[in-house]
Scaffold this motif. Structure first.
Motif, PDB file in Angstrom:
ATOM      1  N   ILE A  81      -4.695  11.417  -1.581  1.00 15.25           N
ATOM      2  CA  ILE A  81      -6.129  11.423  -1.910  1.00 15.25           C
ATOM      3  C   ILE A  81      -6.447  10.528  -3.101  1.00 15.25           C
ATOM      4  O   ILE A  81      -7.497   9.916  -3.175  1.00 15.25           O
ATOM      5  CB  ILE A  81      -6.622  12.831  -2.295  1.00 15.25           C
ATOM      6  N   TYR A  82      -5.549  10.569  -4.085  1.00 16.10           N
ATOM      7  CA  TYR A  82      -5.753   9.770  -5.312  1.00 16.10           C
ATOM      8  C   TYR A  82      -4.570   8.813  -5.444  1.00 16.10           C
ATOM      9  O   TYR A  82      -3.749   8.953  -6.361  1.00 16.10           O
ATOM     10  CB  TYR A  82      -5.782  10.670  -6.548  1.00 16.10           C
ATOM     11  N   PRO A  83      -4.442   7.858  -4.512  1.00 13.08           N
ATOM     12  CA  PRO A  83      -3.186   7.091  -4.473  1.00 13.08           C
ATOM     13  C   PRO A  83      -2.919   6.274  -5.739  1.00 13.08           C
ATOM     14  O   PRO A  83      -1.765   5.916  -5.979  1.00 13.08           O
ATOM     15  CB  PRO A  83      -3.348   6.196  -3.243  1.00 13.08           C
ATOM     16  N   GLY A 132       7.035  11.724   9.256  1.00 12.90           N
ATOM     17  CA  GLY A 132       5.670  11.229   9.408  1.00 12.90           C
ATOM     18  C   GLY A 132       4.920  11.224   8.085  1.00 12.90           C
ATOM     19  O   GLY A 132       4.166  10.287   7.791  1.00 12.90           O
ATOM     20  N   TYR A 133       5.142  12.276   7.286  1.00  9.46           N
ATOM     21  CA  TYR A 133       4.520  12.329   5.957  1.00  9.46           C
ATOM     22  C   TYR A 133       4.980  11.144   5.102  1.00  9.46           C
ATOM     23  O   TYR A 133       4.166  10.475   4.452  1.00  9.46           O
ATOM     24  CB  TYR A 133       4.873  13.660   5.288  1.00  9.46           C
ATOM     25  N   MET A 134       6.282  10.890   5.138  1.00  9.40           N
ATOM     26  CA  MET A 134       6.804   9.772   4.332  1.00  9.40           C
ATOM     27  C   MET A 134       6.243   8.435   4.810  1.00  9.40           C
ATOM     28  O   MET A 134       5.918   7.561   4.000  1.00  9.40           O
ATOM     29  CB  MET A 134       8.333   9.775   4.389  1.00  9.40           C
ATOM     30  N   ARG A 135       6.099   8.298   6.116  1.00  6.50           N
ATOM     31  CA  ARG A 135       5.517   7.045   6.633  1.00  6.50           C
ATOM     32  C   ARG A 135       4.061   6.894   6.206  1.00  6.50           C
ATOM     33  O   ARG A 135       3.603   5.793   5.909  1.00  6.50           O
ATOM     34  CB  ARG A 135       5.640   6.995   8.169  1.00  6.50           C
ATOM     35  N   ARG A 136       3.324   7.995   6.156  1.00  6.54           N
ATOM     36  CA  ARG A 136       1.947   7.987   5.642  1.00  6.54           C
ATOM     37  C   ARG A 136       1.909   7.430   4.230  1.00  6.54           C
ATOM     38  O   ARG A 136       1.061   6.611   3.877  1.00  6.54           O
ATOM     39  CB  ARG A 136       1.399   9.413   5.564  1.00  6.54           C
ATOM     40  N   LEU A 137       2.820   7.927   3.392  1.00  4.50           N
ATOM     41  CA  LEU A 137       2.870   7.445   2.007  1.00  4.50           C
ATOM     42  C   LEU A 137       3.180   5.954   1.975  1.00  4.50           C
ATOM     43  O   LEU A 137       2.605   5.204   1.188  1.00  4.50           O
ATOM     44  CB  LEU A 137       3.937   8.212   1.222  1.00  4.50           C
ATOM     45  N   GLU A 138       4.096   5.550   2.837  1.00  3.72           N
ATOM     46  CA  GLU A 138       4.508   4.142   2.813  1.00  3.72           C
ATOM     47  C   GLU A 138       3.416   3.219   3.353  1.00  3.72           C
ATOM     48  O   GLU A 138       3.328   2.060   2.950  1.00  3.72           O
ATOM     49  CB  GLU A 138       5.819   3.971   3.596  1.00  3.72           C
ATOM     50  N   ALA A 139       2.582   3.754   4.242  1.00  2.07           N
ATOM     51  CA  ALA A 139       1.505   2.934   4.808  1.00  2.07           C
ATOM     52  C   ALA A 139       0.405   2.679   3.772  1.00  2.07           C
ATOM     53  O   ALA A 139      -0.313   1.683   3.851  1.00  2.07           O
ATOM     54  CB  ALA A 139       0.917   3.625   6.029  1.00  2.07           C
ATOM     55  N   ASN A 140       0.283   3.578   2.808  1.00  2.00           N
ATOM     56  CA  ASN A 140      -0.759   3.468   1.788  1.00  2.00           C
ATOM     57  C   ASN A 140      -0.118   3.883   0.468  1.00  2.00           C
ATOM     58  O   ASN A 140      -0.341   4.977  -0.026  1.00  2.00           O
ATOM     59  CB  ASN A 140      -1.917   4.409   2.161  1.00  2.00           C
ATOM     60  N   PRO A 141       0.708   3.001  -0.095  1.00  2.00           N
ATOM     61  CA  PRO A 141       1.612   3.432  -1.169  1.00  2.00           C
ATOM     62  C   PRO A 141       0.868   3.951  -2.397  1.00  2.00           C
ATOM     63  O   PRO A 141      -0.143   3.385  -2.813  1.00  2.00           O
ATOM     64  CB  PRO A 141       2.385   2.165  -1.532  1.00  2.00           C
ATOM     65  N   PRO A 142       1.344   5.030  -2.969  1.00  2.00           N
ATOM     66  CA  PRO A 142       0.767   5.523  -4.210  1.00  2.00           C
ATOM     67  C   PRO A 142       1.286   4.726  -5.416  1.00  2.00           C
ATOM     68  O   PRO A 142       2.201   3.918  -5.287  1.00  2.00           O
ATOM     69  CB  PRO A 142       1.254   6.973  -4.269  1.00  2.00           C
ATOM     70  N   GLY A 143       0.688   5.003  -6.573  1.00  3.04           N
ATOM     71  CA  GLY A 143       1.068   4.298  -7.790  1.00  3.04           C
ATOM     72  C   GLY A 143       2.416   4.702  -8.349  1.00  3.04           C
ATOM     73  O   GLY A 143       2.980   3.991  -9.172  1.00  3.04           O
ATOM     74  N   VAL A 144       2.932   5.843  -7.932  1.00  2.08           N
ATOM     75  CA  VAL A 144       4.246   6.314  -8.410  1.00  2.08           C
ATOM     76  C   VAL A 144       5.168   6.501  -7.207  1.00  2.08           C
ATOM     77  O   VAL A 144       4.720   6.634  -6.074  1.00  2.08           O
ATOM     78  CB  VAL A 144       4.130   7.663  -9.175  1.00  2.08           C
ATOM     79  N   ASN A 145       6.473   6.542  -7.496  1.00  8.95           N
ATOM     80  CA  ASN A 145       7.451   6.862  -6.452  1.00  8.95           C
ATOM     81  C   ASN A 145       7.366   8.353  -6.131  1.00  8.95           C
ATOM     82  O   ASN A 145       7.061   9.172  -7.005  1.00  8.95           O
ATOM     83  CB  ASN A 145       8.866   6.550  -6.937  1.00  8.95           C
ATOM     84  N   VAL A 492      -2.434  -1.157  -9.612  1.00  7.57           N
ATOM     85  CA  VAL A 492      -1.433  -1.612  -8.634  1.00  7.57           C
ATOM     86  C   VAL A 492      -0.693  -0.391  -8.108  1.00  7.57           C
ATOM     87  O   VAL A 492      -0.479   0.580  -8.843  1.00  7.57           O
ATOM     88  CB  VAL A 492      -0.417  -2.641  -9.209  1.00  7.57           C
ATOM     89  N   ARG A 493      -0.346  -0.438  -6.852  1.00  8.50           N
ATOM     90  CA  ARG A 493       0.302   0.726  -6.240  1.00  8.50           C
ATOM     91  C   ARG A 493       1.615   0.277  -5.603  1.00  8.50           C
ATOM     92  O   ARG A 493       1.624  -0.224  -4.494  1.00  8.50           O
ATOM     93  CB  ARG A 493      -0.645   1.356  -5.218  1.00  8.50           C
ATOM     94  N   THR A 494       2.674   0.436  -6.339  1.00  8.16           N
ATOM     95  CA  THR A 494       3.979  -0.055  -5.894  1.00  8.16           C
ATOM     96  C   THR A 494       5.004   1.063  -5.787  1.00  8.16           C
ATOM     97  O   THR A 494       6.199   0.827  -5.836  1.00  8.16           O
ATOM     98  CB  THR A 494       4.505  -1.138  -6.862  1.00  8.16           C
ATOM     99  N   GLY A 495       4.519   2.310  -5.655  1.00 10.02           N
ATOM    100  CA  GLY A 495       5.443   3.428  -5.511  1.00 10.02           C
ATOM    101  C   GLY A 495       6.149   3.398  -4.162  1.00 10.02           C
ATOM    102  O   GLY A 495       5.613   2.883  -3.174  1.00 10.02           O
ATOM    103  N   LYS A 496       7.350   3.922  -4.152  1.00  8.96           N
ATOM    104  CA  LYS A 496       8.134   4.002  -2.912  1.00  8.96           C
ATOM    105  C   LYS A 496       8.491   5.460  -2.636  1.00  8.96           C
ATOM    106  O   LYS A 496       8.496   6.284  -3.551  1.00  8.96           O
ATOM    107  CB  LYS A 496       9.444   3.213  -3.052  1.00  8.96           C
ATOM    108  N   VAL A 497       8.825   5.746  -1.395  1.00 14.63           N
ATOM    109  CA  VAL A 497       9.402   7.054  -1.084  1.00 14.63           C
ATOM    110  C   VAL A 497      10.889   6.972  -1.420  1.00 14.63           C
ATOM    111  O   VAL A 497      11.585   6.054  -0.977  1.00 14.63           O
ATOM    112  CB  VAL A 497       9.213   7.393   0.409  1.00 14.63           C
ATOM    113  N   LEU A 498      11.347   7.912  -2.251  1.00 11.38           N
ATOM    114  CA  LEU A 498      12.755   7.899  -2.655  1.00 11.38           C
ATOM    115  C   LEU A 498      13.518   8.894  -1.785  1.00 11.38           C
ATOM    116  O   LEU A 498      13.339  10.110  -1.903  1.00 11.38           O
ATOM    117  CB  LEU A 498      12.885   8.263  -4.138  1.00 11.38           C
TER     118      LEU A 498
END
Ligand SMILES: [Zn+2]
Length: 503
Positions: A81-83, A132-145, A492-498
């Motif tokens: 919601i607040y990426p 699927g949740y992780m892919r959601r995050l990766e499709a619209n990356p948040p500012g933190v990992n 900038v939003r460069t967070g990754k799923v770890l």
């Protein structure tokens, strides 16, 4: 040519060794080089080296640490919601572990129930499982990992609704399937919330059986224990027993003694942790640096009483944090509300819950000596437990946790050194949660960094005015990109799923 060099900075590398003056170079999303030496004279080997940099930052007078790892968050949905995740970045956090206290992001229908509690206006997009949740995050990356825990409560809700009974074989198979899918997708472990519905209906054996699935995978069991009040010691024994019987490491969430009757018990609970460590169990804890907690009111007020597993509380101790239906109640204690409404604090709680079942509250239930005793202990790392209800009056830990540990407890109170404080929120946390190349500053590691003024860093939020970002944080880098510049979040939003790296 490097992308960035930070020159002559006081380097806390996250490993727990004393700081040195160093030049640190970044290339892409990695730390390319660290030129450092102990001693008085600043090292300037890069000045004479053949390398140059597109950008240089003067680090003199400033400290550089790995980005802070918030091992205990409820940002599963906030990250969507607040990426920009400004409320975390401004406090130096570059990684959030989500899925705590049994509340996970899958299965989706069960996760949506919790999402609605924290974010009533949210329409949750669809996803399938943790992958699927992780892919959601990766499709619209948040500012933190983001690192992800599988939530036991969510798995149980999906398998057997909110039923107070032992799982059948079919129920157990469904919960195991949820956990296995999450682990396969790269989850860091399983969390439980044994004071909440429906986690509180789970017996020890249920958790042992589920945790058994994680043996040998490197995944851990994180637990919001059954009772953090006068039953604290039995709860710690249960958490340790689950880890030992299942053969998995344990993380005790927000270690504390809650309610006056329990104050002082942390000295004993820490001894239980030490004894289990001597037997070979990887058991640690996290903590937020405040004497007040925060949770949903429905876990505090049950059967006509203010307590739950939180300890006996008075109407003064419980303050409404966030309620969609009556924002004018936010910041008021149940005692004050009772006076306004002409009823008892308990009746006020009932009215508030009738109007909004998802209301969150702040609980003034702990003792400062206990907070310090836990923080000083080498088994403790830092986790905010922040509840991202940005529209109400959330507990200030959401914004200020890490700056408060560094500025208040390390610098002002000298509870431990700045070196130790940084270690607790970086290298120590990364090692426990299996986050490879995070939490340390060395050549080749990921470029998650915080540049701060060690003489000025401090939290500013209060319970009356919680949404104030800390002072003294100059710059934050997430995977090499500048996410905070001069104290301002850049967007900038460069967070990754770890994903879990061991096993
Ligand atoms: Zn919790």
């Amino acid at each position: 040519m490097y992308d960035l060099v930070i020159r002559e900075v006081t380097l806390y590398d996250g490993s727990g060794v004393p700081p040195v003056t160093a030049d640190v170079a970044i290339e892409g999303d990695r730390i390319a080089a660290v030129h450092a030496a102990a001693g008085a004279a600043p090292i300037s080997s890069l000045h004479s080296a053949p390398h140059s940099a597109r950008t240089t930052l003067d680090g003199r007078g400033l400290a550089l640490a790995p980005g802070f790892i918030d091992v205990h968050t409820h940002d599963d949905f906030a990250a969507l919601i607040y990426p920009d995740m400004a409320f975390k970045l401004a406090g130096g956090v570059t990684t959030c572990v989500v899925g705590n206290c049994g509340f996970g992001a899958a299965p989706h229908a069960a996760a949506a129930v919790m999402a609605k509690t924290l974010h009533p206006k949210l329409t949750l997009p669809e996803w399938q499982g943790y992958a699927g949740y992780m892919r959601r995050l990766e499709a619209n990356p948040p500012g933190v990992n983001i690192g992800v825990l599988v939530g036991h409560g969510t798995a149980r809700l999906a398998a057997m609704r909110n039923e107070n009974r032992a799982p059948s074989g079919i129920d157990m198979a469904a919960m195991k399937a949820t956990l296995a899918e999450g682990l396969e997708a790269g989850a860091l472990g399983l969390s439980s919330g044994l004071v909440y519905d429906p986690g509180r209906f789970a017996a020890t054996d249920e958790l042992v059986e589920l945790c058994g699935l994680m043996r040998g995978t490197g995944a851990l069991y994180a637990t919001h224990m059954r009772d953090e009040s006068t039953g604290l010691l039995d709860s710690v024994r249960e958490a340790i027993a689950i880890g030992e019987r299942a053969g998995v490491p344990v993380q005790i969430s927000h270690h504390k003694a809650s309610g006056r009757g329990a104050w002082g018990l942390v000295r004993e609970s820490l001894k239980l942790i030490e004894a289990a460590q001597r037997r070979g169990l990887g058991v640690h804890a996290d903590q937020y640096p405040y004497t007040a907690g925060s949770t949903i009111l429905s876990a505090v007020y049950r059967d006509g009483r203010l307590r739950g597993a939180i300890g006996d509380l008075t109407g003064e101790d419980v303050v409404i944090a966030s309620t969609e239906s009556h924002p004018q109640w936010e910041g008021r204690s149940l005692a004050q509300l009772g006076r306004d409404l002409g009823c008892s604090p308990e009746q006020a709680a009932e009215q508030v819950l009738a109007a909004d079942s998802g209301v969150t509250c702040v609980l003034h239930a702990m003792n400062e000596d206990d907070v310090r005793t836990v923080m000083r202990h080498p088994s403790t790392m830092i986790g905010s437990d922040g509840i991202p209800t940005l529209e109400g009056k959330p507990h200030p830990r959401l914004y200020g946790t890490f700056a408060r540990v560094l500025g208040h407890y390390a610098r002002e109170e000298k509870l431990f050194s700045m070196t130790e404080a940084v270690h607790r929120m970086t290298g120590f946390a990364a090692a426990k949660f299996g986050l490879r190349d995070r939490g340390v500053i060395r050549a080749g590691a990921c470029a998650d960094l915080v540049l701060f003024d060690p003489a000025a860093i401090i939290d500013r939020g209060t319970f009356e005015d919680p949404k104030r970002t800390p002072e003294g944080i100059r710059a934050v880098f997430v995977n090499g990109a500048m996410a905070v510049d001069g104290g301002k979040v850049t967007g900038v939003r460069t967070g990754k799923v770890l994903r879990r790296s061991r096993g």
